[in-house]
Design a protein around this motif. Structure first.
Motif: not given
Lengths: 485, 325, 682
Positions: B231-239, C93-95
Motif C-alpha cells: 500500500g505504499l505510494s508510488e513516490l515512496r516506492v520510487l524513493f 486497502i493494499r496491505g
C-alpha cells in the motif's frame, strides 16, 4: 589504375564479411530473427536507411585509383597521375579545384573578407570581391540569389525524387512477388508490411530530395561556404564521412578477434588461462584510455617520421596513420568487450546444453564454436553498434587534442580543430563548425537510434528473458573510455 | 576484509609492473632514443654530436637494461630502464624537458583540476539522478518517450560542440563570465561556473539515459511489487525501494572514477585555460615532452587501481549482500 | 451462511502483447468468506496469478488492462468495488485489508533493507505505530510466523535468511496490516517438502487464529488437499469447477479436473501408464465462442465447440461444462468413478528386482565431491564444501534407482559426478565392467555413449541456435556413430518418432516447442548414442502435472523396450512411488537409507525418510500420515554437524547420535539405514 589503400582493403573485407553473414542469415532462422525484429521497428528502418546513405558515400570514397593521364608516357605505356583519387572525387567533379581566395559564407557570391583593391584610377578601396566560382553564373545583382537557389534547389530535389521513385518502384516490384501488386501497394501505404518499408521509403525520399538539391546547388554555389584557404566546406564535410565510418568500424574489426578469442577462452577454461587473460586486460585497462592513445600516437608519429619507406604518397601516409589509429583505439577498447564475453561464457558453461554436449563427449573446440560462440554473438553485436557512435565522437576529440588522424586527412575533428578560433572572429565564421556539427550529428544520431533498436532486438533480457548481470556499466565505460569527459 | 584489501594491493604490484613495461616498450623500444632525438631536434640541427648531447642531457645515453661499464649494482641501476621506469614505481618522476620537477608540477596542478572536476561530478549526479527518476516516474508515457529521445539527441552531440557553443553563448554573446582563465582562491568561481555547467549539460544525455535504465530494471523486480502490495505510494516506492537499489551501480560507478578526477579533464581544461593536470598533459603532448606523458600514464594507472579497490569496498558499504573475502 | 468478505464478479483482465490481446482472466466469479480457505488451482499459464494480481490491482502496467467485472470488498454499506476506486483509496486497502504473499521469497524482499525496516514500513503506514512500539510489534509478528530468534532477525538482511525463513518474513509483512483477506500466490512452490509442510501449517494456523479469508493459488493438487475448504479449478482464464474440497476429491466433475486426477503419479499407478491430456491449451489471444477445453476433452461433441458452456451451479459450487447442462439430455455426466485409462492394458506386472542380476549397470563406490573454500591473502584452502561425502550406489540393469533429497543435499552434484561432468575428489565409478575414474581420455570419451544425462530445465537444455536435427545428431557425430550425415539424420528422425514426435521437428528450433516436447527431444538426444544408463536430474519438476505424465510414461516405455537403467534424481515422492524400483535417500552429502521402493515407501526406517514421506501432501485421505515436523533448515554442507548429520533436526535424537556417524543397519538384503535407533547388524 586502381589503388588499394590498407583501409580500403579492410573495408572490403568487412563488406565481404557482412555479405557472407547476410548469405547465412537468409538460411538460418535464429540468425535472421533478431534482425527482422530490428526492421520491424520504424525507428530501426529509418535509421538504417540513413546509415546506409552514409555508408554508400563512404564506400564510394573508398574506391581509389590513379586517373589516366591524357598523354601516354615515352615508352608508349599509359601514364597515371601521381595523385590518388576516389570515385567520390570523380562524382564531385571539379568542386575541389573551385577554390576561392578565403572565407565565403554559404551561397555567397562575394567574399566574406574585405580586400584592398586598387582600381584603374589608382584609388585604393576596400571591397568584398566577387567570388571566382560561387554564384559565378549569375550576371546581375546578388538580390536574385535566393530565387536562383530556390529554383535550382527545387529542380535538384525533383531529380532526386525521380531517382527515388525508380528505386521505390523496384522495391514494390520485389515486395509484390508474393502478394501481388495492388495488395502490396496498399499494405505499404498503410504501413502494414511486416517490415516497416514505408518508414524506409519516407526516409529515403527525404535523403533523395535533399541530396538532389545539394548536388544541383553544389555545381553553382558553395553550399556550405568556404574555409580560410577558400576550399569548399561541403566537400570537406562529405569527404570526412569515410574517416568517421572507418574509425567507427575498423577499430572494432581490429579488436574483435582478440576480445572474442580471449574472452571466450577465459570463461571456458577458467583456471590459469583465466588468470593470465584477466591480468592482461586489467593491466591494459588500468592505463587511462586517452593517455594510452596519446602516448601511442605520439610514438607512432616519431616512428613514421623515421620510417619513410612505409609509404610513397601523402595519401598513403595519411591512410597508414588512420589504420594505426584504428589499431591503437582497438587495443585500448577490447578489454571492455573481453570482460563481457568472459562473464557471459562463464554463465553459458554452466547451462545444461553445454553440460549435455560434455556428456556426449563433444570436444572443447567444437563446444566453443558451436555452443558458446553463437550464443555470445548478440553481446558482440550490441557492443559494436554502441561503440560505433562513441568512436566517431572520439575521433573528433582526439583530432582536437592533436593525437587523431593525420592533419591532411579530411575529418570532422580536423574541421573543428581548424575552426576553433573562428568563433572568436568578428564577424563570426560559423559555417565550418556548423557543417561538421550537422554531419556528425546526423551520423551519430542515426547510429545511436539504430543501436537502441538493435539492443532491444538482441538483448534477451529486454525481451523478458532470464535476467543476468547488467551490461550497462561497460556501455558507460565505452563512452567515457576515450575521454570525452 | 583486511585480507581482501591486502590481496588486492598485492595484485596491484604485477599490474603496475605490467603498465611500466608497456610504457617502457612504447617510449623506448618502438622508437630508439636516437630517432626521438632526431625528431625533437628537427631537421636542421641533426648532427651526431647534437644527438649525443641531447641524449646525455636526458640520461638516454645509457644501455637499456644492463650497463657493462659499471660495477656492482650500478650495472643494473645506471640504465635507462632503471632510471626511467623503476624510479617511476617509487613516484620519482624526474624532470620535464624544460627542467622542472614533474612531481612538483603535479602537486601544484591538482588543485585546479579538482576544483573543476568535483563540482562537475556532484552537480551532474544530482541533475541526472533527478531527471532519471522523473522519467521513471512517468514511465511508459509520452513524457518518458520524449525524455529518452531528447537524451539520445543530446548524447549524439560531440562534447566539443557543447564547449564551443557554451563559450560562445555565455562569454561572447552575453558577456556573463570570462571565457577562459583562472585565478586561485575564491576568485576561481567565476572562471569555473561556465565549465562546470557545460560539463554537466554535456553529460546529461548519456548519464540520464543510463540511470533511467538502471532504475527501470529495479522497478520491474519482484520486491517492488511487494512494496506496492503493502500500500505504499508510488513516490515512496520510487524513493525508498527503487532509488536505494538503483544507486548501488551508480555509486560504485562513480567511485571508480573518483581517484581519476585528480587527472582533470583534458579538453575542458585546455579550452578554458585552467592550469590543471588535464591541460598539463595536453601541453606535454603538444610539446612532445615524453617524461610528463610517461609520468601521467603511470599516475593514471595507480589512480585507476585505487579506484577499483575503492569500488569493491564501497560495494560492501552500500550493498548488505556483498562481503569481501 | 456468512456473507462473503470478498466477492469477484465476472472479472476480466487482459494483457496487451505483440500478438494481440491476451485474455488472461476471462470472466471469473468467486467469493471468499471470513475464516475460509479457497484454493485456486490451475496449471501454468491458466491465469491464476493474474487473477491474484488483479484482486490487488497490481497487474503489470502498461500492458495490463482491467477489462471488466467487479471486485467487492467488505459487506453491506461498507462494500467497495476495488476496480472503481482511485489509486489513493486503493493504497489504504493494499496491505491493510488485503495482504499478499508471493511465490518467490528470494526476490520478493528488498535486498538492501533489513527485515525490520520492511515490516516496520507496513506497521507505520497501516497501524500508525511509531518509535519503539514498532519494533516490539514487529518482533511479536515474527514470533507469530514462527521465526526463530526474532529479535536478532529483525536486524538482518534477507540474504542472511534461508528460503523458508524469507517466506516467513513475507508472510509477516502480509499480516502486519491485520488484513481480512490473505492472497497467497504459490507460497510453497519454491520451497522444499519439509519446509513446505512448515509453511502450510503456519498459514493454516494463522488463518484459523485470525479468522481471515484466504485465497491460496497453487498448481499442486496435494497442497490443495491439505489446506483448502473449497477449490476453484481454473483452465485457460476461466473457472471450470468449484466445489468443497472433499467433494472435489471424491467426485470430480469437470472432464479437465478428472483428467488431472488421473495423470497424477503415485504408488497405485505403478507399472501402468498414467493418463495424459492430449493437445495444448488454446491461445488466449483469440476469442473462442466455445468451451476452452473442448479440443482436449474426450467427451466433447459438436456443441462444445460451437458455444461456450453455461455455469451449472451456484456461487458456492458448480461446473462449467455442457455435460452437466440439463439442456443436453443426450450427453449425461460421466460416472462418478474415475474411468480407467484406456491404455491401462499396457500395465506390466511389477516384478521385484532379481537378487543377482549380474554386475550393476552403474556402480558408484565411495564417491566424494569436495569443493575447496579459499580465504585469506593467498587464497589458502581453509575448508571444504562436502557436497557429496562418501556415496556408494549400484544401479541394477533395466531398473530405476531414485535418488531422493531436498535441495542442497548434494543429489545433483552426485548425478554430475556420476556422468563424469565433475571429477569426483575420491571414489570409483564403474560402468558395466569398466572403471571410469582413472580411464584415459579416449576411453572416457567412448564410454560417454553408455552414460547419458537428462536435465531439469527444458528451456536451457538445448542450444537455441541449433535445429533439433542437429541437436540430436551431435552425440552420434561426436562418438563417430551412425555413419554419414544423411544416415544420422535418418536415425534422428527415427528417434523423434520413438519419443512420440514427428520427423517434421528435425528442421525446427527448440523454442518452437513446449516444455514437455523439449524434454522428449532431450530424451531423444540422449538415446541417440545408445546409452545403457541415463541419469535423469529432476526431469519433470519444471513441468505441469499433465505434461509430467506424458514424460514419465515415455520413460517407462523406453525402459521396458530398451532395457535402460535410470538414476532418477528427484524430490517428488509421488514420482518416486510411480517410477522407482529402488530408492536411496540422501541427506547432506550421504545416503541415509536405501532399499527397494516398497520397503522405503511402506516401511521407512530413518527418521528423515519418515519425515520426508509424511511431509509430502497427499490427495488421498487414507494416505495421509501424521506430519513429522522437522526443526530448522538443512545445515551448511561446509560445516556438517558432528555425529549423525541429521541429529540437530531429528525428532528422536539421542545423546549417542551426536558422537559419531552411524553405520548402516540392514533390515533385509536390500534395505538399510544409517541410524542408531536400530540395532547393529549381526
Amino acid at each position: 589504375m586502381p589503388v588499394f589503400l590498407w583501409t580500403d582493403f579492410l573495408l572490403y573485407l568487412l563488406l565481404a564479411g557482412i555479405g557472407l553473414f547476410v548469405f547465412f542469415a537468409a538460411r538460418s532462422k535464429p540468425l535472421r530473427e533478431p534482425w527482422l525484429r530490428v526492421f520491424r521497428s520504424r525507428m530501426g528502418m529509418a535509421s538504417a536507411v540513413v546509415l546506409l546513405a552514409f555508408a554508400i558515400i563512404g564506400i564510394l570514397d573508398s574506391v581509389h585509383f590513379r586517373p589516366l593521364q591524357a598523354q601516354a608516357g615515352q615508352d608508349g605505356q599509359p601514364r597515371y597521375a601521381a595523385q590518388i583519387v576516389s570515385v567520390l572525387d570523380v562524382i564531385a567533379g571539379d568542386l575541389a579545384e573551385r577554390t576561392e581566395q578565403t572565407y565565403s559564407a554559404p551561397f555567397a557570391t562575394r567574399s566574406y573578407v574585405q580586400q584592398v583593391v586598387t582600381d584603374e584610377a589608382g584609388n585604393t578601396r576596400q571591397i568584398f570581391p566577387r567570388l571566382a566560382h560561387g554564384g559565378a553564373h549569375l550576371e546581375g545583382e546578388s538580390a536574385s540569389v535566393p530565387l536562383d537557389v530556390a529554383l535550382r534547389g527545387a529542380a535538384g530535389a525533383i531529380q532526386g525524387l525521380i531517382v527515388w521513385l525508380a528505386l521505390a518502384a523496384l522495391l514494390v516490384l520485389l515486395l509484390s512477388r508474393r502478394r501481388g501488386l495492388p495488395a502490396t501497394t496498399r499494405a505499404l501505404w498503410h504501413d502494414q508490411t511486416p517490415l516497416r518499408w514505408r518508414a524506409a521509403l519516407l526516409t529515403a525520399a527525404v535523403i533523395a530530395a535533399l541530396g538532389g538539391a545539394i548536388i544541383e546547388l553544389a555545381g553553382h554555389y558553395h553550399v556550405l561556404g568556404t574555409d580560410k584557404v577558400g576550399q569548399d566546406v561541403l566537400l570537406q564535410a562529405v569527404k570526412s564521412i569515410r574517416t568517421g565510418l572507418l574509425i567507427g568500424t575498423l577499430t572494432t574489426l581490429v579488436m574483435l578477434p582478440f576480445a572474442l578469442v580471449l574472452g571466450v577462452m577465459a570463461g571456458y577454461f577458467k583456471g590459469w588461462v583465466d588468470d593470465v587473460i584477466q591480468y592482461l586486460y586489467t593491466t591494459l585497462s588500468s592505463i587511462p584510455g586517452v593517455l594510452l592513445i596519446a602516448a601511442a600516437v605520439l610514438m607512432l608519429q616519431v616512428y613514421m617520421e623515421n620510417h619513410p619507406e612505409l609509404y610513397r604518397t601523402t595519401t598513403e601516409r595519411a591512410d597508414l596513420r588512420l589504420l594505426f589509429l584504428c589499431m591503437i583505439l582497438g587495443i585500448t577498447s577490447w578489454t571492455g568487450l573481453c570482460r563481457l564475453l568472459r562473464a557471459e561464457t562463464l554463465k553459458l558453461v554452466e547451462l545444461d546444453y553445454v553440460q549435455a554436449a560434455n556428456a556426449l563427449g563433444v570436444g572443447h573446440m567444437r563446444i566453443m564454436a558451436r555452443h558458446i560462440l553463437p550464443n555470445v554473438m548478440h553481446i558482440v553485436l550490441i557492443q559494436i553498434v554502441l561503440d560505433f557512435s562513441a568512436l566517431v565522437l572520439a575521433e573528433a576529440v582526439l583530432s582536437y587534442i592533436g593525437v587523431g588522424v593525420d592533419p591532411s586527412t579530411e575529418s570532422w575533428g580536423n574541421m573543428i580543430n581548424g575552426a576553433r578560433l573562428e568563433m572568436s572572429r568578428d564577424p563570426v565564421v560559423w559555417w565550418p563548425l556548423a557543417a561538421a556539427f550537422f554531419f556528425m550529428l546526423a551520423l551519430v544520431l542515426a547510429a545511436n537510434l539504430f543501436a537502441d533498436v538493435v539492443r532491444d532486438a538482441f538483448d534477451p533480457r529486454l525481451r523478458g528473458g532470464t535476467g543476468d548481470d547488467s551490461h550497462t556499466p561497460d556501455e558507460q565505460h565505452a563512452q567515457s573510455n576515450v575521454g570525452a569527459r | 576484509m583486511l585480507a581482501y584489501i591486502i590481496r588486492r594491493l598485492l595484485y596491484a604490484i604485477p599490474v603496475l609492473i605490467g603498465v611500466n613495461l608497456i610504457t617502457f616498450m612504447l617510449f623506448f623500444v618502438v622508437n630508439t632514443p636516437d630517432s626521438i632525438a632526431r625528431m625533437q631536434l628537427g631537421a636542421k640541427r641533426v648532427t651526431p654530436a647534437a644527438i649525443e648531447a641531447w641524449k646525455a642531457e636526458r640520461g638516454y645515453d645509457r644501455p637499456y637494461f644492463y650497463n657493462a661499464a659499471e660495477d656492482g649494482p650500478n650495472r643494473f641501476t645506471n640504465t635507462i630502464f632503471f632510471d626511467k621506469s623503476v624510479r617511476v614505481m617509487a613516484f620519482d618522476f624526474g624532470r620535464s624537458d624544460d627542467g622542472r620537477s614533474i612531481s612538483r608540477d603535479i602537486l601544484d596542478r591538482m588543485g585546479p583540476s579538482l576544483a573543476l572536476a568535483i563540482p562537475t561530478l556532484l552537480v551532474g549526479l544530482l541533475v541526472n539522478i533527478t531527471f532519471a527518476l522523473l522519467l521513471v516516474f512517468f514511465r511508459a508515457s509520452y513524457i518518458d518517450t520524449a525524455g529518452v529521445v531528447l537524451c539520445v539527441f543530446l548524447m549524439s552531440i560531440s562534447s566539443l560542440f557543447y564547449i564551443i557553443g557554451g563559450q560562445y553563448l555565455a562569454g561572447k554573446l552575453m558577456h556573463l563570465v570570462p571565457i577562459s582563465g583562472y585565478s586561485p582562491g575564491w576568485d576561481s568561481i567565476k572562471f569555473l561556473i561556465l565549465p562546470v555547467i557545460i560539463g554537466v549539460v554535456g553529460g546529461i544525455g548519456a548519464q540520464t539515459r543510463w540511470y533511467r535504465t538502471l532504475f527501470l530494471e529495479e522497478a520491474g523486480k519482484d520486491y517492488v511489487r511487494t512494496a506496492r502490495a503493502k500500500g505504499l505510494s508510488e513516490l515512496r516506492v520510487l524513493f525508498r525501494h527503487v532509488l536505494k537499489n538503483g544507486m548501488i551501480p551508480i555509486l560504485t560507478g562513480v567511485v571508480v572514477i573518483l581517484p581519476l578526477l585528480f587527472l582533470g579533464s583534458l579538453i575542458m581544461e585546455s579550452f578554458f585555460g585552467i592550469p590543471g593536470l588535464g591541460s598539463y598533459t595536453i601541453d606535454a603532448i603538444n610539446k612532445q615532452d615524453f617524461a610528463i606523458v610517461r609520468a601521467m600514464v603511470f599516475l593514471g594507472s595507480v589512480l585507476y587501481i585505487i579506484g577499483l579497490l575503492l569500488t569493491d569496498i564501497s560495494y560492501t558499504l552500500v550493498d548488505p549482500r556483498i562481503r569481501l573475502s | 451462511m456468512r456473507s462473503p468478505v470478498l466477492s469477484v464478479e465476472d472479472l476480466r483482465t487482459h494483457l496487451k502483447t505483440p500478438d494481440g490481446r491476451l485474455r488472461a482472466v476471462d470472466g471469473i466469479s468467486l467469493n471468499l468468506r471470513a475464516g475460509e480457505t479457497v484454493a485456486l488451482l490451475g496449471e501454468s499459464g491458466c491465469g491464476k496469478s493474474m487473477t491474484a494480481l488483479s484482486l490487488m490491482r497490481l497487474v503489470p502496467q502498461p500492458a495490463g488492462i482491467h477489462a471488466g467485472g467487479r471486485i467487492l470488498l467488505g459487506q453491506g454499506d461498507a462494500q467497495v468495488d476495488l476496480l472503481g476506486l482511485p489509486e489513493v483509496a486503493l493504497r489504504r486497502i493494499r496491505g491493510k485489508r488485503i495482504g499478499m504473499i508471493f511465490q518467490e521469497p528470494m526476490s520478493a524482499l528488498n535486498p538492501v533493507l533489513s527485515v525490520g525496516e520492511q515490516i516496520a514500513e507496513v506497521l507505520r503506514l497501516h497501524r500508525g505505530l511509531d518509535g519503539a512500539v514498532i519494533r516490539q510489534a514487529g518482533i511479536d509478528l515474527l514470533n507469530e510466523v514462527g521465526m526463530p530468534d526474532p529479535a536478532r532477525r529483525w536486524q538482518e538482511y534477507p540474504h542472511q535468511l534461508s528460503g523458508g525463513l524469507k517466506q516467513r518474513v513475507v508472510i509477516a509483512i502480509a499480516l502486519a496490516g491485520e488484513p481480512e483477506v490473505l492472497i497467497a500466490d504459490e507460497p510453497t512452490t519454491a520451497l522444499d517438502v519439509t519446509i513446505q509442510a512448515q509453511i502450510l501449517d503456519l498459514l493454516a494456523r494463522i488463518q484459523r487464529e485470525r479468522g481471515m479469508a484466504m485465497l491460496l493459488i497453487t498448481h499442486d493438487l496435494a497442497v490443495v488437499a491439505d489446506v483448502a475448504d473449497r477449490v476453484a479449478v481454473m483452465y485457460a482464464g476461466r473457472i471450470v469447477e468449484l466445489a468443497p474440497r472433499d467433494e472435489l476429491f471424491s467426485r470430480p466433475r469437470h472432464p479437465y479436473t478428472r483428467a488431472l486426477f488421473r495423470s497424477l503419479p503415485g504408488p497405485d499407478r505403478r507399472g501402468g501408464d498414467l493418463s495424459v491430456i492430449p493437445g495444448t491449451v488454446p491461445p488466449l489471444t483469440q476469442t473462442l465462442p466455445a468451451c476452452h477445453f473442448a479440443d482436449r476433452c474426450r467427451h466433447a461433441w459438436s456443441d462444445c465447440r460451437a458455444r461456450p458452456p453455461a455455469w451449472q451451479g451456484d456461487a458456492q459450487t458448480g461446473v462449467l461444462c455442457h455435460l452437466y447442462d440439463p439442456d443436453y439430455p443426450d450427453h449425461p455426466p460421466p460416472d462418478d468413478a474415475l474411468e480407467e485409462t484406456p491404455d491401462a492394458g499396457n500395465a506390466i506386472t511389477d516384478s521385484p528386482a532379481p537378487a543377482d542380476a549380474g554386475p550393476a549397470a552403474l556402480s558408484l563406490k565411495g564417491i566424494r565431491v569436495h569443493f575447496p573454500i579459499q580465504k585469506g591473502v593467498f587464497k589458502r584452502t581453509v575448508g571444504h564444501v562436502y557436497a557429496v561425502d562418501g556415496v556408494s550406489l549400484d544401479i541394477t540393469p533395466g531398473q530405476t534407482l531414485a535418488l531422493v533429497g531436498e535441495s542442497g543435499c548434494g543429489k545433483t552434484t552426485l548425478g554430475r559426478a556420476a556422468a563424469q561432468l565433475i571429477r569426483p575428489t575420491e571414489g570409483r565409478i564403474q560402468l558395466g565392467g569398466s572403471n571410469l575414474t582413472d580411464a584415459p581420455r579416449a576411453q572416457l570419451k567412448r564410454s560417454r555413449s553408455d552414460l547419458q544425462m537428462i536435465f531439469q530445465d527444458p528451456f536451457s537444455s538445448m542450444n537455441p541456435r541449433l535445429m533439433v536435427g542437429d541437436i540430436i545428431a551431435e552425440g552420434m557425430q561426436a562418438q563417430g556413430l551412425g555413419g554419414n550425415a544423411e544416415k544420422r539424420r535418418q536415425r534422428a528422425a527415427e528417434l523423434l518418432e520413438q519419443v512420440g514426435m514427428t520427423r517434421a521437428a528435425l528442421d525446427r528450433y527448440p523454442h518452437e516447442f513446449s516444455g514437455g516436447q523439449r524434454q522428449r527431444i532431450c530424451i531423444a538426444r540422449a538415446l541417440a548414442v545408445d546409452p545403457k544408463v541415463i541419469i535423469c536430474d529432476e526431469p519433470t519438476s519444471a513441468l505441469d502435472v499433465s505434461v509430467q505424465a506424458q514424460v514419465l510414461n515415455l520413460m517407462q516405455r523406453l525402459q521396458r523396450e530398451l532395457g535402460l537403467s535410470y538414476l532418477f534424481i528427484t524430490h517428488n515422492m509421488a514420482v518416486v512411488a510411480y517410477m522407482a524400483h529402488e530408492v536411496a535417500v540422501m541427506y547432506l552429502g550421504r545416503i541415509v537409507e536405501q532399499g527397494r521402493a516398497d520397503e522405503i515407501l511402506d516401511n521407512p526406517r530413518h527418521p528423515y525418510t519418515q519425515a520426508l514421506l509424511s511431509a509430502t501432501p497427499s490427495i488421498r485421505e487414507e494416505d495421509r500420515r501424521e506430519i513429522i515436523r522437522l526443526k530448522g533448515d538443512l545445515p551448511s554442507p561446509s560445516h556438517p554437524p558432528a555425529g549423525c548429520h541429521f541429529a540437530p533436526r531429528c525428532p528422536q535424537v539421542m545423546d549417542a547420535c551426536r558422537r559419531s556417524y552411524p553405520d548402516a543397519r540392514h533390515f533385509s538384503d536390500t534395505h538399510s539405514a544409517r541410524c542408531l535407533l536400530y540395532p547393529k547388524d549381526g
